[in-house]
Design an enzyme around this catalytic site. Sequence first.
Site, PDB file in Angstrom:
ATOM      1  N   ALA A   1      62.297  18.624  90.907  1.00 37.35           N
ATOM      2  CA  ALA A   1      63.306  19.688  90.930  1.00 37.35           C
ATOM      3  C   ALA A   1      64.305  19.528  89.795  1.00 37.35           C
ATOM      4  O   ALA A   1      64.698  20.503  89.144  1.00 37.35           O
ATOM      5  CB  ALA A   1      64.030  19.687  92.274  1.00 37.35           C
TER       6      ALA A   1
ATOM      7  N   ASP B   1      78.338   5.671  81.243  1.00 37.29           N
ATOM      8  CA  ASP B   1      77.375   6.202  82.200  1.00 37.29           C
ATOM      9  C   ASP B   1      77.283   7.712  82.021  1.00 37.29           C
ATOM     10  O   ASP B   1      78.297   8.416  82.110  1.00 37.29           O
ATOM     11  CB  ASP B   1      77.839   5.860  83.621  1.00 37.29           C
ATOM     12  CG  ASP B   1      76.804   6.184  84.684  1.00 37.29           C
ATOM     13  OD1 ASP B   1      76.022   7.136  84.483  1.00 37.29           O
ATOM     14  OD2 ASP B   1      76.797   5.512  85.724  1.00 37.29           O
TER      15      ASP B   1
ATOM     16  N   LYS C   1      63.831  18.114  86.899  1.00 34.87           N
ATOM     17  CA  LYS C   1      63.217  18.395  85.612  1.00 34.87           C
ATOM     18  C   LYS C   1      62.913  19.884  85.435  1.00 34.87           C
ATOM     19  O   LYS C   1      62.949  20.405  84.317  1.00 34.87           O
ATOM     20  CB  LYS C   1      61.940  17.568  85.455  1.00 34.87           C
ATOM     21  CG  LYS C   1      62.197  16.059  85.366  1.00 34.87           C
ATOM     22  CD  LYS C   1      63.106  15.699  84.194  1.00 34.87           C
ATOM     23  CE  LYS C   1      63.237  14.194  84.032  1.00 34.87           C
ATOM     24  NZ  LYS C   1      64.063  13.814  82.855  1.00 34.87           N
TER      25      LYS C   1
ATOM     26  N   TYR D   1      62.898  14.519  91.930  1.00 35.24           N
ATOM     27  CA  TYR D   1      62.696  14.303  90.493  1.00 35.24           C
ATOM     28  C   TYR D   1      62.126  15.558  89.843  1.00 35.24           C
ATOM     29  O   TYR D   1      62.614  16.012  88.799  1.00 35.24           O
ATOM     30  CB  TYR D   1      61.763  13.121  90.276  1.00 35.24           C
ATOM     31  CG  TYR D   1      61.471  12.822  88.832  1.00 35.24           C
ATOM     32  CD1 TYR D   1      62.319  12.014  88.079  1.00 35.24           C
ATOM     33  CD2 TYR D   1      60.338  13.345  88.196  1.00 35.24           C
ATOM     34  CE1 TYR D   1      62.065  11.738  86.749  1.00 35.24           C
ATOM     35  CE2 TYR D   1      60.072  13.076  86.873  1.00 35.24           C
ATOM     36  CZ  TYR D   1      60.928  12.266  86.148  1.00 35.24           C
ATOM     37  OH  TYR D   1      60.663  12.009  84.818  1.00 35.24           O
TER      38      TYR D   1
ATOM     39  N   SER E   1      60.386  16.262  81.329  1.00 36.37           N
ATOM     40  CA  SER E   1      59.189  15.615  81.855  1.00 36.37           C
ATOM     41  C   SER E   1      58.135  16.665  82.160  1.00 36.37           C
ATOM     42  O   SER E   1      58.457  17.794  82.550  1.00 36.37           O
ATOM     43  CB  SER E   1      59.510  14.841  83.130  1.00 36.37           C
ATOM     44  OG  SER E   1      58.321  14.374  83.759  1.00 36.37           O
TER      45      SER E   1
END
Length: 205
Positions: free
Chosen positions: A175, A67, A177, A173, A160
């Site tokens: 933040a 992980d 990226k 999300y 992204s």
Amino acid sequence: MSVANETGPLHVVITGASSGIGAALADQYARKGARLALFARRKTRLEETAARCLREGAAEARVLVGDNTRSGDVAAAMEALAGWPRVDRAFLNAGGAASTDEGRHFTDCCAAGNQTGASFSANAADAVMRLNYSAHLYWLEPLLKRMAAQGSGTIAVTGSMAADGNLQNSGPYTASKIALRALVEALRFEAEPLGIKLCLIEPGF
């Protein structure tokens, strides 16, 4: 025709290699005869990717189950590659969005549901940051040290286009990226004198 440097086939590390972009990258390098280290959480899917890569011509397809959000798993994976003469390229590709349920991962940045206003969850936001930012830190430290020692190497990080601006219901999300983009752009200047190239790949939707 194999992809190689002056001392043999390229040695390539790919995270998130059990599906999606990671698996597609593994296929491409397999067809060029590279030695592959494939890292992901899903053992069965990862073994399927490795078997396919060997059929397609990979010189090696090593399965590394773990992980990305667990530093110990990443350290164990890097230790397993201690016998490799070098790491030529690394694709840090794993990431996504996390739901409000601890530990559940999605590939769609908006699949987590509303993450703004009254429905905002600090735990979910923290999970997204760990998945899309902190997990890359665990890889970057040992990879940069190893590539600095060998005087060469390329690290490609999947970000992204969300970093260009906020998306509805995807504040955490976005933040994560934005933070990842800032990190890679800053590290690029520090890595270049060491012979290391840092690349940021930002797919659209």
